[in-house]
Design a protein around this motif. Structure first.
Motif, PDB file in Angstrom:
ATOM      1  N   GLU A 393       0.832  -1.221   0.000  1.00 37.21           N
ATOM      2  CA  GLU A 393       0.000   0.000   0.000  1.00 37.21           C
ATOM      3  C   GLU A 393       0.858   1.259   0.000  1.00 37.21           C
ATOM      4  O   GLU A 393       0.365   2.356   0.227  1.00 37.21           O
ATOM      5  N   ASN A 394       2.159   1.088  -0.212  1.00 37.54           N
ATOM      6  CA  ASN A 394       3.078   2.202  -0.408  1.00 37.54           C
ATOM      7  C   ASN A 394       3.190   3.137   0.803  1.00 37.54           C
ATOM      8  O   ASN A 394       3.105   2.696   1.940  1.00 37.54           O
ATOM      9  N   VAL A 395       3.396   4.423   0.543  1.00 37.02           N
ATOM     10  CA  VAL A 395       3.676   5.385   1.605  1.00 37.02           C
ATOM     11  C   VAL A 395       2.507   5.493   2.582  1.00 37.02           C
ATOM     12  O   VAL A 395       2.702   5.692   3.786  1.00 37.02           O
ATOM     13  N   LYS A 396       1.308   5.342   2.079  1.00 38.72           N
ATOM     14  CA  LYS A 396       0.130   5.412   2.944  1.00 38.72           C
ATOM     15  C   LYS A 396       0.209   4.355   4.043  1.00 38.72           C
ATOM     16  O   LYS A 396      -0.096   4.625   5.210  1.00 38.72           O
ATOM     17  N   GLN A 397       0.624   3.147   3.687  1.00 38.15           N
ATOM     18  CA  GLN A 397       0.750   2.070   4.663  1.00 38.15           C
ATOM     19  C   GLN A 397       1.904   2.332   5.627  1.00 38.15           C
ATOM     20  O   GLN A 397       1.792   2.091   6.833  1.00 38.15           O
ATOM     21  N   LEU A 398       3.033   2.811   5.105  1.00 34.96           N
ATOM     22  CA  LEU A 398       4.181   3.130   5.960  1.00 34.96           C
ATOM     23  C   LEU A 398       3.799   4.171   7.001  1.00 34.96           C
ATOM     24  O   LEU A 398       4.168   4.058   8.180  1.00 34.96           O
ATOM     25  N   LYS A 399       3.072   5.190   6.589  1.00 40.41           N
ATOM     26  CA  LYS A 399       2.639   6.241   7.511  1.00 40.41           C
ATOM     27  C   LYS A 399       1.782   5.659   8.632  1.00 40.41           C
ATOM     28  O   LYS A 399       1.978   5.974   9.808  1.00 40.41           O
ATOM     29  N   ARG A 400       0.843   4.796   8.271  1.00 39.37           N
ATOM     30  CA  ARG A 400      -0.039   4.187   9.268  1.00 39.37           C
ATOM     31  C   ARG A 400       0.754   3.335  10.257  1.00 39.37           C
ATOM     32  O   ARG A 400       0.556   3.420  11.466  1.00 39.37           O
ATOM     33  N   VAL A 401       1.666   2.521   9.731  1.00 35.78           N
ATOM     34  CA  VAL A 401       2.455   1.628  10.584  1.00 35.78           C
ATOM     35  C   VAL A 401       3.339   2.414  11.533  1.00 35.78           C
ATOM     36  O   VAL A 401       3.405   2.131  12.736  1.00 35.78           O
ATOM     37  N   VAL A 402       4.035   3.421  11.019  1.00 32.73           N
ATOM     38  CA  VAL A 402       4.985   4.177  11.822  1.00 32.73           C
ATOM     39  C   VAL A 402       4.273   5.010  12.881  1.00 32.73           C
ATOM     40  O   VAL A 402       4.735   5.098  14.038  1.00 32.73           O
ATOM     41  N   ARG A 403       3.173   5.618  12.533  1.00 35.92           N
ATOM     42  CA  ARG A 403       2.453   6.417  13.523  1.00 35.92           C
ATOM     43  C   ARG A 403       1.970   5.561  14.686  1.00 35.92           C
ATOM     44  O   ARG A 403       2.029   5.972  15.849  1.00 35.92           O
ATOM     45  N   THR A 404       1.493   4.363  14.388  1.00 31.91           N
ATOM     46  CA  THR A 404       1.051   3.465  15.458  1.00 31.91           C
ATOM     47  C   THR A 404       2.219   3.043  16.334  1.00 31.91           C
ATOM     48  O   THR A 404       2.118   3.025  17.565  1.00 31.91           O
ATOM     49  N   ALA A 405       3.340   2.712  15.707  1.00 30.49           N
ATOM     50  CA  ALA A 405       4.517   2.287  16.466  1.00 30.49           C
ATOM     51  C   ALA A 405       5.081   3.432  17.302  1.00 30.49           C
ATOM     52  O   ALA A 405       5.451   3.239  18.469  1.00 30.49           O
ATOM     53  N   ALA A 406       5.152   4.633  16.732  1.00 32.71           N
ATOM     54  CA  ALA A 406       5.722   5.776  17.448  1.00 32.71           C
ATOM     55  C   ALA A 406       4.867   6.185  18.635  1.00 32.71           C
ATOM     56  O   ALA A 406       5.365   6.782  19.592  1.00 32.71           O
TER      57      ALA A 406
END
Length: 479
Positions: A393-406
């Motif tokens: 899902e590209n950058v959209k997925q990376l943003k979701r994953v990182v925000r949850t982890a952070a």
């Protein structure tokens, strides 16, 4: 609201009537809202149609119309053997291709079920519009069994003078069977995202914080340079690429470099029934100087809306007299509606994130800092997990994953990342399978974890753990 009072034990109906009044729904007749296309390729349609066809066979001699709608109230299918009720429902536009949400038809069974996400029965006089008071409607929402999101509804409609005692029970059974069938058939199937109605966002002074500014890969830099050259020459640009690949960010960055004094407006594609309001909202901006409009997802627009946009882009002039600059984005140039595609001078492709791994960690740090308001670090294990994942899902997925982890830690480790990053399986998993996979990944990503310890914690043998890792294609970096 009309003089008629609703009984105190039906507060949902009272609230629905109040909403209908705010929407400006006619009390006398349904004002039709029609779309020229109905998606018959969705999993909801496939499963719902099969379930309702079976139910129709058991109700062959009954004046009951069985319907499937999507989450916006668009009627996808209607099954009924009774010609008289079919003709009657056609007259009130309760037919495939028409929207029947509350804002279109006022209080009605399917509209109330979608608004409240709850089973609903609306009898004759309880309908807001007098044109619908010859019917009784029972409707039940259908939720996506994998995401829990509202997929649509099952609606049963009969004459108001017919017995309605079993109508809601039948609708609930049909909705439950549809959900069960969707779950059984969802393995390996990518669910199509529904359009989101969004207004434009302004990119100007805060542009330096835009997502694309964190990208350092050669592919990204070349794409930005290509778009920059086109903008500097005054050409119309279409940026194409996979969903979530950063098409709008690329266009914003390139345009800012070419014309730093201009503001950039991003008009995201609307839901189908919001196109009129969407056009009314932002198209006056086309007459303003020093403004560039990026219209995202134009390949999802209805043909008539694409035609209207093409007319506006070719006819509107700024105060300075020059044509208003604009950018289009789509998944593929071939999918651009003809009237808009003919206006494009240059096509630029936004490369998918999996083709530019050098951008993953800079983007991850950028998203984490935006989430927490300060720099967040990543362990070597977490960094490897992020860079080795294929990001469908590209950058959209990376943003979701990182925000949850952070949001979970100051130092992000691999145990703070979701299980999906450690499983490369292409098939959809049932809820039980996903839970099992997530537990295995959790045990394997704990500090000091080993397969022996994970097996002991989960009550499995090592052989079973290895078999499950192969089944779910679990790969933990460094193991």
């Amino acid at each position: 609201m009309e003089n008629r009072q609703l009984t105190p034990d039906r507060p949902r109906l009272r609230a629905s009537w109040q909403r209908s009044e705010r929407y400006g729904v006619s009390l006398d007749e349904v004002q039709p809202v029609f779309t020229g296309s109905v998606d018959t390729g969705s999993l909801l349609y496939e499963c719902g149609y099969e379930v309702l066809s079976g139910l129709q066979a058991t109700l062959a001699n009954e004046p009951v119309s069985l319907m499937i709608t999507d989450s916006a109230g668009l009627v996808l299918a209607r099954l009924c053997n009774d010609n008289s009720i079919n003709r009657s429902l056609d007259r009130v536009h309760l037919a495939p291709g028409f929207y029947f949400a509350e804002r279109n038809a006022g209080t009605n069974g399917l509209g109330l079920a979608l608004a409240d996400r709850a089973p609903s029965l609306v009898r004759a006089e309880e309908h807001y519009c007098t044109g619908l008071r010859g019917y009784t409607c029972a409707a039940v929402p259908v939720l996506d069994p994998l995401t829990g999101e509202l997929a649509g509804s099952v609606n049963l409609t009969t004459w108001s003078n017919s017995s309605s005692d079993l109508l809601l029970a039948l609708a609930q059974a049909a909705a439950g069977n549809t959900t069960a069938l969707m779950l059984a058939r969802s393995a390996g199937r990518r669910m199509r995202p529904t359009p989101r109605g969004e207004v434009f966002h302004v990119y100007a002074d805060r542009f330096q914080q835009a997502d694309g500014g964190s990208c350092v890969s050669r592919l990204w830099s070349e794409a930005v340079a290509e778009a920059h050259t086109a903008f500097a020459a005054g050409r119309v640009v279409a940026v194409v690429g996979e969903p979530g690949s950063g098409k709008t960010a690329l266009a914003s960055m390139a345009h800012r470099q070419a014309r730093p004094r201009e503001r950039v407006l991003s008009a995201r594609h609307p839901a189908p029934d919001d196109v009129d309001a969407w056009l009314t909202l932002w198209t006056p901006e086309l007459e303003k100087d020093n403004t560039c409009v990026i219209v995202s997802g134009v390949d999802t627009l209805p043909a008539w809306a694409a035609g209207e946009l093409a007319k506006l882009f070719t006819s509107v002039r700024c105060d300075s007299g020059r044509p208003q600059p604009f950018v289009l984005t789509a998944e593929d140039f071939g999918a651009l509606p003809g009237p808009l595609g003919s206006l494009v001078d240059t096509v630029v492709e936004a490369p998918a994130l999996r083709h530019r791994p050098a951008d993953i960690l800079p983007l991850a740090r950028h998203f984490a800092e935006r989430e927490r308001g300060r720099p967040i670090s990543f362990t070597a294990a977490a960094s490897r997990a992020l860079t080795e994942y294929h990001w469908p899902e590209n950058v959209k997925q990376l943003k979701r994953v990182v925000r949850t982890a952070a949001a979970r830690a100051d130092v992000v480790d691999r145990r703070h990342l979701p299980a999906e990053l450690f499983s490369s399986g292409a098939h959809r998993l049932s809820r039980l399978q996903a839970l099992e996979r997530d537990e295995i990944v959790r045990c394997l990503t704990e500090p000091g974890a080993t397969v022996v310890r994970a097996a002991a914690e989960l009550g499995m043998s090592r052989a079973t753990i290895y078999r499950k890792m192969a089944q779910y294609e679990i790969k933990v970096p460094g193991r």
